[in-house]
Each structure stands twice: as structure tokens, then as C-alpha cells.
Design a protein around this motif. Structure first.
Motif, PDB file in Angstrom:
ATOM      1  N   GLN A 133       4.505   3.590  -0.900  1.00 50.04           N
ATOM      2  CA  GLN A 133       5.788   3.624  -0.217  1.00 50.04           C
ATOM      3  C   GLN A 133       6.744   4.561  -0.941  1.00 50.04           C
ATOM      4  OE1 GLN A 133       7.242  -0.403  -0.073  1.00 50.04           O
ATOM      5  NE2 GLN A 133       5.377  -1.188   0.896  1.00 50.04           N
ATOM      6  N   PRO A 134       7.659   5.204  -0.220  1.00 50.47           N
ATOM      7  CA  PRO A 134       8.653   6.040  -0.900  1.00 50.47           C
ATOM      8  C   PRO A 134       9.579   5.191  -1.752  1.00 50.47           C
ATOM      9  CG  PRO A 134       9.181   5.815   1.423  1.00 50.47           C
ATOM     10  CD  PRO A 134       7.830   5.206   1.245  1.00 50.47           C
ATOM     11  N   GLY A 135       9.936   5.704  -2.931  1.00 48.51           N
ATOM     12  CA  GLY A 135      10.875   4.996  -3.786  1.00 48.51           C
ATOM     13  C   GLY A 135      12.303   5.286  -3.380  1.00 48.51           C
ATOM     14  N   ILE A 136      13.247   4.726  -4.135  1.00 52.11           N
ATOM     15  CA  ILE A 136      14.650   4.952  -3.808  1.00 52.11           C
ATOM     16  C   ILE A 136      15.064   6.388  -4.114  1.00 52.11           C
ATOM     17  CG2 ILE A 136      15.281   2.538  -4.098  1.00 52.11           C
ATOM     18  CD1 ILE A 136      16.291   3.177  -6.858  1.00 52.11           C
ATOM     19  N   ASP A 137      14.246   7.094  -4.873  1.00 49.40           N
ATOM     20  CA  ASP A 137      14.433   8.517  -5.115  1.00 49.40           C
ATOM     21  C   ASP A 137      13.234   9.232  -4.516  1.00 49.40           C
ATOM     22  OD1 ASP A 137      13.845  11.047  -6.772  1.00 49.40           O
ATOM     23  OD2 ASP A 137      15.885  10.563  -7.414  1.00 49.40           O
ATOM     24  N   ASN A 138      13.417  10.412  -3.900  1.00 48.83           N
ATOM     25  CA  ASN A 138      12.311  11.071  -3.208  1.00 48.83           C
ATOM     26  C   ASN A 138      11.259  11.646  -4.147  1.00 48.83           C
ATOM     27  OD1 ASN A 138      13.569  13.352  -4.231  1.00 48.83           O
ATOM     28  ND2 ASN A 138      14.262  14.132  -2.236  1.00 48.83           N
ATOM     29  N   ARG A 139      11.470  11.551  -5.456  1.00 50.21           N
ATOM     30  CA  ARG A 139      10.456  11.989  -6.409  1.00 50.21           C
ATOM     31  C   ARG A 139       9.665  10.811  -6.970  1.00 50.21           C
ATOM     32  NH1 ARG A 139      10.762  17.178  -7.267  1.00 50.21           N
ATOM     33  NH2 ARG A 139       9.359  17.064  -9.062  1.00 50.21           N
ATOM     34  N   LEU A 140       9.899   9.629  -6.414  1.00 46.45           N
ATOM     35  CA  LEU A 140       9.201   8.427  -6.834  1.00 46.45           C
ATOM     36  C   LEU A 140       8.439   7.823  -5.658  1.00 46.45           C
ATOM     37  CD1 LEU A 140      12.002   6.576  -8.859  1.00 46.45           C
ATOM     38  CD2 LEU A 140      10.255   8.114  -9.751  1.00 46.45           C
ATOM     39  N   SER A 141       7.272   7.235  -5.958  1.00 48.23           N
ATOM     40  CA  SER A 141       6.519   6.464  -4.970  1.00 48.23           C
ATOM     41  C   SER A 141       6.163   5.129  -5.601  1.00 48.23           C
ATOM     42  CB  SER A 141       5.237   7.197  -4.550  1.00 48.23           C
ATOM     43  OG  SER A 141       5.536   8.455  -3.990  1.00 48.23           O
ATOM     44  N   THR A 142       6.132   4.083  -4.780  1.00 56.45           N
ATOM     45  CA  THR A 142       5.825   2.757  -5.291  1.00 56.45           C
ATOM     46  C   THR A 142       4.678   2.131  -4.508  1.00 56.45           C
ATOM     47  OG1 THR A 142       7.382   1.601  -3.840  1.00 56.45           O
ATOM     48  CG2 THR A 142       8.232   2.409  -5.947  1.00 56.45           C
ATOM     49  N   LEU A 143       3.900   1.312  -5.201  1.00 58.16           N
ATOM     50  CA  LEU A 143       2.848   0.528  -4.572  1.00 58.16           C
ATOM     51  C   LEU A 143       3.034  -0.920  -5.011  1.00 58.16           C
ATOM     52  CD1 LEU A 143       0.309   0.209  -2.899  1.00 58.16           C
ATOM     53  CD2 LEU A 143      -1.041   0.903  -4.891  1.00 58.16           C
ATOM     54  N   PRO A 144       3.657  -1.755  -4.172  1.00 58.33           N
ATOM     55  CA  PRO A 144       3.843  -3.167  -4.537  1.00 58.33           C
ATOM     56  C   PRO A 144       2.488  -3.861  -4.707  1.00 58.33           C
ATOM     57  CG  PRO A 144       5.263  -2.557  -2.691  1.00 58.33           C
ATOM     58  CD  PRO A 144       4.286  -1.428  -2.887  1.00 58.33           C
ATOM     59  N   LEU A 145       2.352  -4.608  -5.795  1.00 58.03           N
ATOM     60  CA  LEU A 145       1.121  -5.348  -6.077  1.00 58.03           C
ATOM     61  C   LEU A 145       1.315  -6.845  -5.874  1.00 58.03           C
ATOM     62  CD1 LEU A 145       0.019  -3.445  -9.316  1.00 58.03           C
ATOM     63  CD2 LEU A 145      -0.722  -3.029  -6.954  1.00 58.03           C
ATOM     64  N   HIS A 146       2.432  -7.366  -6.342  1.00 57.32           N
ATOM     65  CA  HIS A 146       2.654  -8.802  -6.227  1.00 57.32           C
ATOM     66  C   HIS A 146       4.127  -9.108  -6.425  1.00 57.32           C
ATOM     67  CE1 HIS A 146       2.756 -13.045  -7.655  1.00 57.32           C
ATOM     68  NE2 HIS A 146       1.846 -13.193  -6.722  1.00 57.32           N
ATOM     69  N   GLY A 147       4.590 -10.133  -5.772  1.00 58.32           N
ATOM     70  CA  GLY A 147       5.942 -10.605  -5.979  1.00 58.32           C
ATOM     71  C   GLY A 147       6.019 -12.102  -5.776  1.00 58.32           C
ATOM     72  N   TYR A 148       6.785 -12.763  -6.616  1.00 58.42           N
ATOM     73  CA  TYR A 148       6.997 -14.204  -6.477  1.00 58.42           C
ATOM     74  C   TYR A 148       8.346 -14.519  -7.096  1.00 58.42           C
ATOM     75  CZ  TYR A 148       5.899 -19.157  -6.128  1.00 58.42           C
ATOM     76  OH  TYR A 148       5.907 -20.493  -5.776  1.00 58.42           O
TER      77      TYR A 148
END
Length: 222
Positions: A133-148
Motif C-alpha cells: 500500500q502507498p505510505g503517507i509519503d509517496n516515497r514510502l510503501s507499507t505492507l500491513p502484517l498484523h494489528g491488534y
């Protein structure tokens, strides 16, 4: 390092460990080696570590009373439920049992006995087949793995010559650099570095050559 002692457990302290300069310590199981990053006790309690399996090494079946979180850095990790290549993220919840091993050898990032209360999800993700997914900055990308609750675990990918704004981590931040380089006001960090920023700390990170990191936030006490 005293293999029986507790260390790096004051989570109000900023900690940096360059794992490339640390010795591998033998585990109770032949062919399994560890570099502890934080540890509550010798063979119990909370622990974060790098774990290396020599080829044709298999660990006896055992329980994880308070859960186990794994990221496969290199090689293929396996147990009776499957084979997990490099890039696989694994959560074995409290009370789970398995007999892990590796026919070809592998390198793992492991956190033990740190699951949030009531988090009982069994989870496996091959990140090579997941949607970034795109991050909050266009030079960053994120892949969520887990959240609780407030706790979040992600992969974060930085493009070369990225600079992020000064920001604060109210619930702390913990990173392990999988590739590339990372900088902030307090230093320069290469692949294999583990950093723990306490809750309430702030920094302005950047990278020259790009960076891929495993990150956990929201899990450290104020």
C-alpha cells in the motif's frame, strides 16, 4: 554476554544492536543458534532474537504459552503445518504447539511471549504475494502484517533518498533492517540492525540507498 542474564528489558531506553558484530550463541537444541536482542530470562519469559537453523536441523515439539511471532529472513523454515520461505510472516498464538526445523537451513527474526491479551489468531503470510500500500509519503510503501489494539506490525519500504518528517512514537517503535540503510539524528544503520525507540521518543529518519524494514509500533509502555 552472560547467557543466563536478563538484558535490554528496560523498554524506556533506546537500544541499538548491530547483529553483524554479535556472536551466535548455542541454544539447548543442537544446530540452532541465537543472537538475543532483548531477553527477560535464560529460557523463559519475553525475548526478541535472531535465530539460525543449520541445515538438517529440527527442534523438538514444544508449546508457546504466550505466543511466538516469526519473520523468515533467509532460507526455508518448516514445521508439521507447512514450509515457509524467506519473506514469510508467522504468528503462533498462546498455547500453540509445533515441531520446527529446516532441511536447508534458515535465518529467523523471532519474538516470544509478547502477544496482546486475547490475541489468538493463527496467521501465515508470504509477503512476496501480498499487496503493498502507498505510505503517507509517496516515497514510502507499507505492507500491513498484523494489528491488534494499538499494536501494529508492518513491512516498510523506502525509496532511495527518502526523508521523513520529524515525528513522535507515542507507543514506541521497534525496527529490524532487512536491507539497505537507515539514518536518523543519532546514527547510521545498516542491514541487520535492530533499534528500539521508547514510547514518546521522536526522530527524523531518512535513507540514502533505500531501505526495507520490519517495524512494530504501539507496543511499548509509556
Amino acid at each position: 554476554m552472560n547467557p543466563l542474564s536478563s538484558f535490554n528489558m528496560d523498554r524506556h531506553q533506546r537500544i541499538v544492536v548491530d547483529t553483524a558484530s554479535q556472536p551466535w550463541l548455542a541454544s539447548p537444541s543442537a544446530g540452532v543458534w541465537r543472537i538475543p536482542l532483548e531477553r527477560e530470562a535464560a529460557e523463559s519469559g519475553q525475548v526478541t532474537s535472531l535465530v539460525r537453523y543449520d541445515p538438517n536441523t529440527h527442534f523438538p515439539a514444544h508449546f508457546h504459552p504466550n505466543g511466538e511471532e516469526i519473520f523468515v529472513i533467509d532460507g526455508i523454515f518448516q514445521d508439521e503445518y507447512g514450509c515457509y520461505p524467506a519473506g514469510t510472516y508467522i504468528r503462533n498464538p498462546p498455547g500453540s504447539c509445533h515441531a520446527p526445523g529446516s532441511d536447508g537451513g534458515c535465518l529467523l527474526y523471532v519474538k516470544l511471549n509478547m502477544f496482546p491479551e486475547h490475541d489468538a489468531e493463527v496467521f501465515r503470510l508470504d509477503t512476496h504475494n501480498a499487496m503493498w500500500q502507498p505510505g503517507i509519503d509517496n516515497r514510502l510503501s507499507t505492507l500491513p502484517l498484523h494489528g491488534y489494539g494499538q499494536e501494529k506490525t508492518i513491512l516498510l519500504k523506502w525509496q532511495p533518498h527518502s526523508v521523513f518528517s520529524l515525528h513522535q512514537h507515542d507507543g514506541g517503535e521497534e525496527i529490524f533492517i532487512l536491507s539497505g540503510d537507515f539514518n536518523d539524528e543519532q546514527g547510521h544503520y545498516e542491514r541487520g540492525t535492530w533499534i528500539r525507540y521508547p514510547a514518546g521518543s521522536s526522530h527524523q529518519p531518512s535513507t540514502k540507498n533505500g531501505c526495507l524494514m520490519l517495524m512494530k509500533t504501539g507496543h511499548l509502555p509509556l
